[in-house]
Write an enzyme that holds these catalytic residues in place. Structure first.
Site, PDB file in Angstrom:
ATOM      1  N   HIS A 134       0.860  -1.173   0.000  1.00 37.56           N
ATOM      2  CA  HIS A 134       0.000   0.000   0.000  1.00 37.56           C
ATOM      3  C   HIS A 134       0.902   1.229   0.000  1.00 37.56           C
ATOM      4  O   HIS A 134       2.022   1.206   0.518  1.00 37.56           O
ATOM      5  CB  HIS A 134      -0.870  -0.034   1.261  1.00 37.56           C
ATOM      6  CG  HIS A 134      -1.953   0.978   1.322  1.00 37.56           C
ATOM      7  ND1 HIS A 134      -1.712   2.302   1.622  1.00 37.56           N
ATOM      8  CD2 HIS A 134      -3.305   0.872   1.145  1.00 37.56           C
ATOM      9  CE1 HIS A 134      -2.864   2.960   1.633  1.00 37.56           C
ATOM     10  NE2 HIS A 134      -3.842   2.129   1.344  1.00 37.56           N
ATOM     11  N   ASP A 211       3.067  -4.345   8.176  1.00 39.34           N
ATOM     12  CA  ASP A 211       1.795  -3.663   8.000  1.00 39.34           C
ATOM     13  C   ASP A 211       0.699  -4.720   8.106  1.00 39.34           C
ATOM     14  O   ASP A 211       0.492  -5.513   7.196  1.00 39.34           O
ATOM     15  CB  ASP A 211       1.776  -2.978   6.625  1.00 39.34           C
ATOM     16  CG  ASP A 211       0.416  -2.370   6.278  1.00 39.34           C
ATOM     17  OD1 ASP A 211      -0.532  -2.524   7.072  1.00 39.34           O
ATOM     18  OD2 ASP A 211       0.307  -1.755   5.199  1.00 39.34           O
ATOM     19  N   GLN A 214      -4.489  -5.368   6.771  1.00 39.14           N
ATOM     20  CA  GLN A 214      -5.395  -6.304   6.106  1.00 39.14           C
ATOM     21  C   GLN A 214      -5.376  -7.694   6.741  1.00 39.14           C
ATOM     22  O   GLN A 214      -6.195  -8.547   6.391  1.00 39.14           O
ATOM     23  CB  GLN A 214      -5.028  -6.416   4.623  1.00 39.14           C
ATOM     24  CG  GLN A 214      -5.195  -5.134   3.836  1.00 39.14           C
ATOM     25  CD  GLN A 214      -6.654  -4.715   3.688  1.00 39.14           C
ATOM     26  OE1 GLN A 214      -7.557  -5.544   3.668  1.00 39.14           O
ATOM     27  NE2 GLN A 214      -6.882  -3.417   3.583  1.00 39.14           N
ATOM     28  N   LYS A 237     -10.519  -1.345  10.116  1.00 38.56           N
ATOM     29  CA  LYS A 237     -10.519  -2.589   9.346  1.00 38.56           C
ATOM     30  C   LYS A 237     -10.760  -3.798  10.249  1.00 38.56           C
ATOM     31  O   LYS A 237     -11.079  -4.884   9.762  1.00 38.56           O
ATOM     32  CB  LYS A 237      -9.206  -2.736   8.582  1.00 38.56           C
ATOM     33  CG  LYS A 237      -8.994  -1.625   7.554  1.00 38.56           C
ATOM     34  CD  LYS A 237      -7.745  -1.835   6.751  1.00 38.56           C
ATOM     35  CE  LYS A 237      -7.370  -0.608   5.932  1.00 38.56           C
ATOM     36  NZ  LYS A 237      -8.333  -0.273   4.869  1.00 38.56           N
ATOM     37  N   CYS A 375      -4.683   2.357  -3.804  1.00 38.79           N
ATOM     38  CA  CYS A 375      -3.458   2.904  -3.187  1.00 38.79           C
ATOM     39  C   CYS A 375      -2.293   1.930  -3.356  1.00 38.79           C
ATOM     40  O   CYS A 375      -1.510   1.701  -2.428  1.00 38.79           O
ATOM     41  CB  CYS A 375      -3.674   3.220  -1.718  1.00 38.79           C
ATOM     42  SG  CYS A 375      -4.843   4.556  -1.433  1.00 38.79           S
TER      43      CYS A 375
END
Length: 417
Positions: A134, A211, A214, A237, A375
């Site tokens: 991202h 990260d 997700q 999220k 993104c």
């Protein structure tokens, strides 16, 4: 599996998606005269009543600023706020709440780390990221590289959407200082083998950031088992509120890093001669924090903890499996990203149709998906597409909604054939 364990497994009730859906009031509405089919969970997941009630209770009964008040409401608000931090610590299996920093989201958390580690970088140093990142895990590193003379180096991906491990092995070298990798790709749904990647990076003394934006809706990460130096995610999220996220960092590194912002809670003492910083985690939490949002995130994690996590995973896998089976029913449909290890995310294109048109036409049928570059422009460039349509599923989605999605796609394809 023994006969007894098979028998016990058979007694376990199937994951009750209809009962779960009743916990999410937004899912019961209609959009454009059709029952809402919400398949944009990768952008932002919906909120359970338990989360809404926790935040409402804070504003109705507890509201006060935290930490500095000398009255009952301040004490109650501070307790609820710090209890949420402990909930996050437990969710990540961090060693201490000192390692849990509140941020506005994944993006701010990565920017905080990038700025905090800038002092470690020199000209010629390398920051290793992947081609599937991202923008939030690319741009902050580029900004720091420009300041320090370091270089951002991308790891290649395969056409199937998996990390090219040969590329990783060849690029990880004595110049690598930082390795920043997505746990799960927001475009492809690919689950990266981060445990082994982190182990290889650590063997070369490289700092690691994951990260997890997700990943956390589908998995509960164990940061101590992973061994990463930093892990970041956003609450919205994870079925929590917007405007708040989490930075996990190993305490010695956080102690060494300079503050990201100044003022308010992050100070110990201020004079015009010298200012000293507060202890962790408050050193990185300048100003009045997002109190209600932290409490909402804690409530979201507690809610998920009451569900059958294995059943959720099985149900989500079934959604993706059925979607994959139905792809052939839509002429010209092509899936972008066919990794062996995936969460229920499906990016696709349909020959002759622009992704934004697909999204608009689906919305007219009450189906919400995401379209565009997500993104992740470097990844779009790799696949040679301007963007994709993306359906991202959550545990509250149903097999019937998958069928509705593909019935709608068939209708759209016929319309423009």
């Amino acid at each position: 599996m023994t006969d007894l364990s098979v028998a016990n497994a058979a007694k376990q009730p199937a994951f009750d998606v209809e009962a779960v859906r009743r916990d999410f009031p937004i899912l019961s509405q209609q959009v454009n005269g059709k029952p809402l089919v919400y398949l944009d969970n990768g952008a932002s997941a919906q909120k359970a009543i338990a989360v809404l009630d926790a935040m409402d209770r804070y504003y109705r009964e507890l509201h006060s600023n935290v930490h500095r008040g000398a009255h009952t409401l301040a004490d109650r608000a501070t307790t609820a706020f710090e209890n949420a931090r402990e909930t996050v610590r437990g969710f990540l299996n961090a060693e201490s709440t000192r390692e849990i920093i509140w941020t506005r989201g994944t993006t701010e958390a990565i920017n905080l780390v990038a700025n905090g580690l800038a002092g470690r970088l020199q000209p010629g140093d390398e920051i290793l990221v992947s081609h599937m990142e991202h923008h939030a895990n690319i741009v902050p590193w580029q900004m720091i590289a420009e300041r320090t003379g370091a270089k951002v180096v991308p790891i290649q991906v395969t056409l199937e959407g998996e990390l090219d491990l040969d590329s990783f092995n060849s690029l990880l070298n004595e110049r690598t200082r930082i390795f920043a990798i997505t746990h799960v790709s927001n475009v492809l749904g690919t689950v990266n083998p981060i445990a082994s990647l982190i182990e290889q990076a650590k063997a070369k003394g490289v700092l690691t950031l994951v990260d997890g934006a997700q990943a956390v809706p589908h998995y509960q990460p164990d940061v101590q088992a992973l061994g990463c130096d930093f892990y970041v995610f956003s609450a919205h999220k994870l079925f929590g509120p917007t405007g708040i996220g989490v930075l996990y960092g190993k305490a010695p590194l956080l102690e060494e890093m300079p503050p990201y912002q100044g003022g308010g809670e992050m100070i110990e003492r201020v004079s015009f001669e010298r200012t000293t910083w507060n202890t962790l985690p408050y050193k990185f939490e300048a100003g009045t924090p997002a109190i209600a949002e932290a409490i909402g995130l804690g409530a979201a994690i507690d809610y998920l903890g009451r569900l059958d996590r294995h059943g959720m995973e099985v149900a989500e896998n079934a959604l993706l499996e059925r979607a994959n089976q139905l792809v052939e029913t839509v002429p010209g449909m092509e899936i972008i990203g066919t990794a062996k290890q995936k969460v229920p995310v499906m990016s696709f294109k349909i020959a002759g149709l622009h992704p934004s048109d697909v999204g608009t036409l689906l919305d007219q049928q009450g189906i919400a998906i995401r379209t565009g570059h997500h993104c992740a422009m470097p990844l779009m460039d790799f696949y040679g597409v301007p963007g994709t349509a993306r359906a991202s599923f959550a545990f509250y989605n149903t097999l019937d909604e998958v069928e509705q999605l593909f019935a709608a796609l068939q209708k759209i394809q016929r319309l423009f054939a």
